[in-house]
Design a protein around this motif. Structure first.
Motif, PDB file in Angstrom:
ATOM      1  N   TYR A   1       0.885  -1.060  -0.205  1.00 31.79           N
ATOM      2  CA  TYR A   1       0.156  -0.076  -0.167  1.00 31.79           C
ATOM      3  C   TYR A   1       0.808   1.193  -0.102  1.00 31.79           C
ATOM      4  O   TYR A   1       0.651   2.292  -0.723  1.00 31.79           O
ATOM      5  N   ASP A   2       1.774   1.624   1.044  1.00 30.82           N
ATOM      6  CA  ASP A   2       2.801   2.434   0.545  1.00 30.82           C
ATOM      7  C   ASP A   2       3.604   2.886  -0.134  1.00 30.82           C
ATOM      8  O   ASP A   2       3.733   3.713  -1.165  1.00 30.82           O
ATOM      9  N   ALA A   3       3.867   1.376  -1.632  1.00 31.43           N
ATOM     10  CA  ALA A   3       4.180   1.525  -2.913  1.00 31.43           C
ATOM     11  C   ALA A   3       3.476   2.440  -3.671  1.00 31.43           C
ATOM     12  O   ALA A   3       3.745   3.235  -4.166  1.00 31.43           O
ATOM     13  N   ALA A   4       2.496   1.604  -3.707  1.00 27.52           N
ATOM     14  CA  ALA A   4       1.127   2.491  -4.325  1.00 27.52           C
ATOM     15  C   ALA A   4       1.001   4.102  -4.439  1.00 27.52           C
ATOM     16  O   ALA A   4       0.439   4.791  -5.392  1.00 27.52           O
ATOM     17  N   ILE A   5       0.902   4.137  -2.795  1.00 25.73           N
ATOM     18  CA  ILE A   5       0.632   5.858  -2.322  1.00 25.73           C
ATOM     19  C   ILE A   5       1.923   6.438  -2.834  1.00 25.73           C
ATOM     20  O   ILE A   5       1.783   7.460  -3.294  1.00 25.73           O
ATOM     21  N   SER A   6       3.359   5.344  -2.292  1.00 22.14           N
ATOM     22  CA  SER A   6       4.875   6.575  -3.022  1.00 22.14           C
ATOM     23  C   SER A   6       4.500   6.758  -4.556  1.00 22.14           C
ATOM     24  O   SER A   6       4.610   7.903  -4.846  1.00 22.14           O
ATOM     25  N   LEU A   7       3.672   6.129  -5.538  1.00 17.28           N
ATOM     26  CA  LEU A   7       3.957   6.409  -6.258  1.00 17.28           C
ATOM     27  C   LEU A   7       2.924   7.203  -7.533  1.00 17.28           C
ATOM     28  O   LEU A   7       2.572   7.957  -8.452  1.00 17.28           O
ATOM     29  N   ASP A   8       1.632   7.002  -6.224  1.00 16.65           N
ATOM     30  CA  ASP A   8       0.203   8.089  -6.427  1.00 16.65           C
ATOM     31  C   ASP A   8      -0.547   8.379  -5.540  1.00 16.65           C
ATOM     32  O   ASP A   8      -0.995   7.168  -4.993  1.00 16.65           O
ATOM     33  N   PRO A   9       0.070   9.371  -5.001  1.00 14.34           N
ATOM     34  CA  PRO A   9      -0.415   9.505  -3.410  1.00 14.34           C
ATOM     35  C   PRO A   9      -1.614   9.924  -3.521  1.00 14.34           C
ATOM     36  O   PRO A   9      -2.449  10.139  -1.951  1.00 14.34           O
ATOM     37  N   ASP A  10      -3.069   9.893  -4.876  1.00 17.22           N
ATOM     38  CA  ASP A  10      -3.704  10.688  -4.345  1.00 17.22           C
ATOM     39  C   ASP A  10      -4.792   9.149  -5.026  1.00 17.22           C
ATOM     40  O   ASP A  10      -6.149   9.165  -5.371  1.00 17.22           O
ATOM     41  N   ILE A  11      -4.203   8.225  -4.868  1.00 14.51           N
ATOM     42  CA  ILE A  11      -5.077   6.559  -4.869  1.00 14.51           C
ATOM     43  C   ILE A  11      -6.307   6.319  -3.624  1.00 14.51           C
ATOM     44  O   ILE A  11      -5.624   5.661  -2.912  1.00 14.51           O
ATOM     45  N   GLY A  12      -7.442   6.433  -3.482  1.00 12.20           N
ATOM     46  CA  GLY A  12      -8.351   6.550  -2.099  1.00 12.20           C
ATOM     47  C   GLY A  12      -7.608   5.636  -2.017  1.00 12.20           C
ATOM     48  O   GLY A  12      -7.814   4.972  -0.729  1.00 12.20           O
ATOM     49  N   ASP A  13      -7.925   3.682  -2.541  1.00 12.68           N
ATOM     50  CA  ASP A  13      -7.852   2.785  -2.664  1.00 12.68           C
ATOM     51  C   ASP A  13      -6.921   2.346  -1.638  1.00 12.68           C
ATOM     52  O   ASP A  13      -6.879   1.681  -0.794  1.00 12.68           O
ATOM     53  N   ALA A  14      -5.620   2.848  -2.441  1.00  9.33           N
ATOM     54  CA  ALA A  14      -4.886   2.398  -1.245  1.00  9.33           C
ATOM     55  C   ALA A  14      -4.833   2.525   0.014  1.00  9.33           C
ATOM     56  O   ALA A  14      -4.560   2.533   1.292  1.00  9.33           O
ATOM     57  N   HIS A  15      -5.258   4.185   0.863  1.00  7.24           N
ATOM     58  CA  HIS A  15      -5.163   4.614   1.750  1.00  7.24           C
ATOM     59  C   HIS A  15      -6.183   3.354   2.925  1.00  7.24           C
ATOM     60  O   HIS A  15      -5.607   3.869   3.679  1.00  7.24           O
ATOM     61  N   THR A  16      -7.678   3.834   2.019  1.00 11.33           N
ATOM     62  CA  THR A  16      -8.044   3.094   2.529  1.00 11.33           C
ATOM     63  C   THR A  16      -7.834   1.706   3.349  1.00 11.33           C
ATOM     64  O   THR A  16      -8.566   1.444   4.028  1.00 11.33           O
ATOM     65  N   ASN A  17      -7.447   1.099   1.897  1.00 13.99           N
ATOM     66  CA  ASN A  17      -6.964  -0.817   2.107  1.00 13.99           C
ATOM     67  C   ASN A  17      -5.924  -0.302   3.291  1.00 13.99           C
ATOM     68  O   ASN A  17      -5.320  -0.904   4.287  1.00 13.99           O
ATOM     69  N   ARG A  18      -5.305   0.874   3.352  1.00 11.84           N
ATOM     70  CA  ARG A  18      -3.665   0.527   4.410  1.00 11.84           C
ATOM     71  C   ARG A  18      -4.294   1.237   5.566  1.00 11.84           C
ATOM     72  O   ARG A  18      -3.790   0.929   6.997  1.00 11.84           O
ATOM     73  N   GLY A  19      -5.338   2.190   6.058  1.00  8.20           N
ATOM     74  CA  GLY A  19      -6.168   1.993   7.564  1.00  8.20           C
ATOM     75  C   GLY A  19      -6.772   0.903   8.187  1.00  8.20           C
ATOM     76  O   GLY A  19      -7.079   0.228   9.186  1.00  8.20           O
TER      77      GLY A  19
END
Length: 171
Positions: free
Chosen positions: A92-110
């Motif tokens: 999830y952190d790798a996805a966020i580092s590539l695209d900080p605006d992907i809501g699903d990565a933040h949600t799944n991380r939470g």
């Protein structure tokens, strides 16, 4: 309000029983390893083969950025179904580092942080960010954020989140 909160808590328990492992898989089109990774995440596949197909997708240096981001999120989901929180969080952190605006990565991380009981404040921040970015499964984000708020003693915020989750997914 106390009676309403109890109803929200019952809703949360029922919803979590049915979808406590629900994650927002990020779709990928075409006939590629990235698509197979998405299908594995969406089917809640927890096999080593699912991890392998996701790794195969990510090894493709020609993979479009959007599909790379989606594959990180989707592999994170597969890791969560395998109960490997550390690997899921890394994806999830790798996805966020590539695209900080992907809501699903933040949600799944939470969700991963909540389920692991590692850091409720970080879980709350990730879920809030996912909601702000219009995550695909907002009802799940609100529900889990309600549970985090409840665990933190933020009863009013928890109640508001449970109500919002129920409004988004009344069934």
């Amino acid at each position: 309000m106390v009676r309403g909160f109890a109803a929200a808590a019952v809703f949360a328990g029922t919803f979590l029983g049915a979808a406590g492992t629900a994650r927002a898989a990020v779709s990928v089109i075409g006939d590629t390893a990235a698509r197979q990774c998405y299908l594995a995440a969406d089917a809640q596949n927890a096999t080593e083969a699912a991890v392998s197909v996701c790794a195969q997708a990510l090894a493709n240096t020609g993979l479009p950025r959007r599909d790379r981001v989606a594959s990180f999120v989707n592999r994170g989901i597969v890791h969560m179904h395998r109960q490997d929180v550390a690997a899921a969080l890394a994806d999830y952190d790798a996805a966020i580092s590539l695209d900080p605006d992907i809501g699903d990565a933040h949600t799944n991380r939470g969700i991963a942080l909540y389920r692991s009981e590692m850091d409720d404040r970080a879980a709350l921040a990730s879920l809030t960010r996912g909601i702000e970015l219009d995550t695909n499964r907002a009802e799940v984000a609100y529900l889990i954020r309600g549970l985090v708020n409840e665990r933190l003693g933020n009863v009013r915020a928890a109640y508001a989140d449970y109500r919002r989750a129920a409004a988004l997914a009344p069934e």
